[in-house]
Design a protein around this motif. Structure first.
Motif, mmCIF file in Angstrom:
data_model
loop_
_atom_site.group_PDB
_atom_site.id
_atom_site.type_symbol
_atom_site.label_atom_id
_atom_site.label_comp_id
_atom_site.label_asym_id
_atom_site.label_seq_id
_atom_site.Cartn_x
_atom_site.Cartn_y
_atom_site.Cartn_z
ATOM 1 N N UNK A 99 0.857 -1.191 0.000
ATOM 2 C CA UNK A 99 0.000 0.000 0.000
ATOM 3 C C UNK A 99 0.890 1.236 0.000
ATOM 4 N N UNK A 100 0.584 2.173 -0.896
ATOM 5 C CA UNK A 100 1.407 3.372 -1.063
ATOM 6 C C UNK A 100 0.484 4.578 -1.225
ATOM 7 N N UNK A 101 0.846 5.679 -0.591
ATOM 8 C CA UNK A 101 0.066 6.901 -0.787
ATOM 9 C C UNK A 101 0.327 7.469 -2.177
ATOM 10 N N UNK A 102 -0.642 8.189 -2.717
ATOM 11 C CA UNK A 102 -0.614 8.623 -4.109
ATOM 12 C C UNK A 102 0.602 9.500 -4.435
ATOM 13 N N UNK A 103 0.948 10.440 -3.554
ATOM 14 C CA UNK A 103 2.045 11.361 -3.854
ATOM 15 C C UNK A 103 3.389 10.638 -3.887
ATOM 16 N N UNK A 104 3.592 9.678 -2.993
ATOM 17 C CA UNK A 104 4.824 8.883 -3.038
ATOM 18 C C UNK A 104 4.870 8.041 -4.303
ATOM 19 N N UNK A 105 3.719 7.484 -4.683
ATOM 20 C CA UNK A 105 3.644 6.672 -5.890
ATOM 21 C C UNK A 105 3.961 7.505 -7.125
ATOM 22 N N UNK A 106 3.532 8.751 -7.114
ATOM 23 C CA UNK A 106 3.730 9.644 -8.259
ATOM 24 C C UNK A 106 5.172 10.124 -8.376
ATOM 25 N N UNK A 107 5.909 10.118 -7.272
ATOM 26 C CA UNK A 107 7.232 10.750 -7.272
ATOM 27 C C UNK A 107 8.384 9.755 -7.114
ATOM 28 N N UNK A 108 8.577 9.161 -5.945
ATOM 29 C CA UNK A 108 9.834 8.455 -5.696
ATOM 30 C C UNK A 108 9.723 6.940 -5.559
ATOM 31 N N UNK A 142 1.261 -6.851 2.318
ATOM 32 C CA UNK A 142 2.359 -7.340 3.151
ATOM 33 C C UNK A 142 3.211 -6.204 3.698
ATOM 34 N N UNK A 143 3.122 -5.040 3.038
ATOM 35 C CA UNK A 143 3.923 -3.894 3.450
ATOM 36 C C UNK A 143 3.192 -2.631 3.056
ATOM 37 N N UNK A 144 3.530 -1.532 3.723
ATOM 38 C CA UNK A 144 2.836 -0.279 3.453
ATOM 39 C C UNK A 144 3.715 0.903 3.808
ATOM 40 N N UNK A 145 3.571 1.976 3.034
ATOM 41 C CA UNK A 145 4.122 3.273 3.400
ATOM 42 C C UNK A 145 3.021 4.002 4.142
ATOM 43 N N UNK A 282 15.369 -1.297 -0.929
ATOM 44 C CA UNK A 282 15.324 -0.353 -2.051
ATOM 45 C C UNK A 282 14.393 0.824 -1.738
ATOM 46 N N UNK A 283 13.320 0.563 -1.016
ATOM 47 C CA UNK A 283 12.425 1.651 -0.603
ATOM 48 C C UNK A 283 13.172 2.603 0.332
ATOM 49 N N UNK A 284 13.893 2.049 1.292
ATOM 50 C CA UNK A 284 14.631 2.884 2.243
ATOM 51 C C UNK A 284 15.710 3.697 1.537
ATOM 52 N N UNK A 285 16.371 3.099 0.562
ATOM 53 C CA UNK A 285 17.413 3.812 -0.187
ATOM 54 C C UNK A 285 16.812 4.965 -0.986
ATOM 55 N N UNK A 286 15.688 4.708 -1.643
ATOM 56 C CA UNK A 286 15.037 5.760 -2.429
ATOM 57 C C UNK A 286 14.513 6.863 -1.535
ATOM 58 N N UNK A 287 13.976 6.487 -0.378
ATOM 59 C CA UNK A 287 13.469 7.493 0.563
ATOM 60 C C UNK A 287 14.594 8.402 1.059
#
Length: 292
Positions: A99-108, A142-145, A282-287
């Motif tokens: 699950x990802x919020x829209x703005x994070x999905x749109x950007x990074x 299984x995971x979420x921002x 990879x999520x943590x690195x991109x963040x």
């Protein structure tokens, strides 16, 4: 309980696809076979697991078994990947719903998922960061921002950083509705752009000025790109993350000194899964590259 792997796969497919027919197509079996597997699973569990509606919905007990089904499938997929070449046609793939919020999905987030995509398929659920934990609790993902720091039961959590949002508007709109700058009266009357009815970010900022609830005209634009386009078109003002503010849009901040930082966290099931660990890394690195 004697729960068979094919029965658990049938449960996952039925809930994911929404109907017995669609689940049958996904697993390349007949709808009758799916029905028999679900019935056998319910007999083994001693309770009803799915509501036979359209779409099919899990019962409370069904959510518990669904979580188990997806955990087993993740670990089974990890094992298959270790035994074979994930780049070969027909190689086993791990499916990770997140699950990802829209703005994070749109950007990074998408570039991060791209780096972790070898042998992994993603089922992305777009949800507001304040509501993604619900999908973790019921086993949908299984995971979420998320913006929730407290870990969901059975999950680990790590802080990713924060997205900074600013109150932005088209210059002519700002001159018309905020001639004296942002204040309680202006915010009470100026049209505002909202992502959806869960979007509280604009009202959070307005309370900084109004100290009481206001009811301005509002537009609902449930798309990150469309949200920005609506503001650029002068439909209203709205909170835009720094990552999406583009010089060519020629928007201005209603107040350069005011912004809202939304903290983001990565929560995931507490499983020893190489695929899930890779995605988290990879999520943590991109963040770290994109967030505050």
């Amino acid at each position: 309980m004697d729960l068979q792997l094919d029965q658990l796969r049938a449960l996952d497919a039925v809930i994911s696809e929404g109907t017995f027919d669609a689940a049958a197509r996904r697993l390349s079996v007949t709808p009758s076979a799916i029905s028999q597997r679900i019935k056998a699973l319910e007999d083994a569990a001693g309770r009803i697991l799915v509501q036979r509606t359209k779409p099919v919905q899990p019962t409370e007990s069904g959510l518990t078994v669904l979580r188990l089904a997806r955990q087993i499938q993740l670990l089974t997929g990890d094992t298959a990947r270790e035994l074979g070449d994930v780049h070969q046609p027909g190689a086993a793939r791990v499916v990770i719903p997140i699950a990802v919020n829209a703005d994070s999905l749109q950007t990074w987030v998408i570039p991060a998922l791209g780096r972790a995509a070898a042998g992994v398929s993603f089922d992305v659920h777009r949800e507001d960061e304040e509501h993604t934990t619900r999908l973790l609790r019921d086993g949908t993902v299984m995971a979420a921002i998320t913006s929730t720091a407290a870990p969901v039961q059975g999950c680990t959590v790590r802080r990713l950083g924060a997205m900074r949002y600013r109150p932005m508007a088209q210059p002519a709109f700002a001159r018309t509705w905020f001639p004296d700058g942002p204040n309680a009266r202006s915010f009470a009357h100026a049209p505002v752009v909202l992502f959806d009815r869960k979007d509280d970010l604009q009202f959070r900022l307005m309370r900084h000025y109004t100290r009481k609830p206001v009811d301005p005209p509002r537009h609902y634009i449930p798309s990150s790109a469309g949200f920005n386009d609506a503001i650029c078109a002068g439909m209203g003002w709205g909170m835009i993350p720094d990552l999406m503010i583009r010089p060519e849009d020629e928007l201005i901040s209603l107040d350069e000194k005011v912004f809202v930082d939304v903290p983001l966290y990565w929560q995931q099931w507490r499983l020893d899964s190489p695929a899930l660990t890779l995605v988290a890394a990879t999520i943590a690195e991109a963040a770290a590259e994109s967030l505050l």
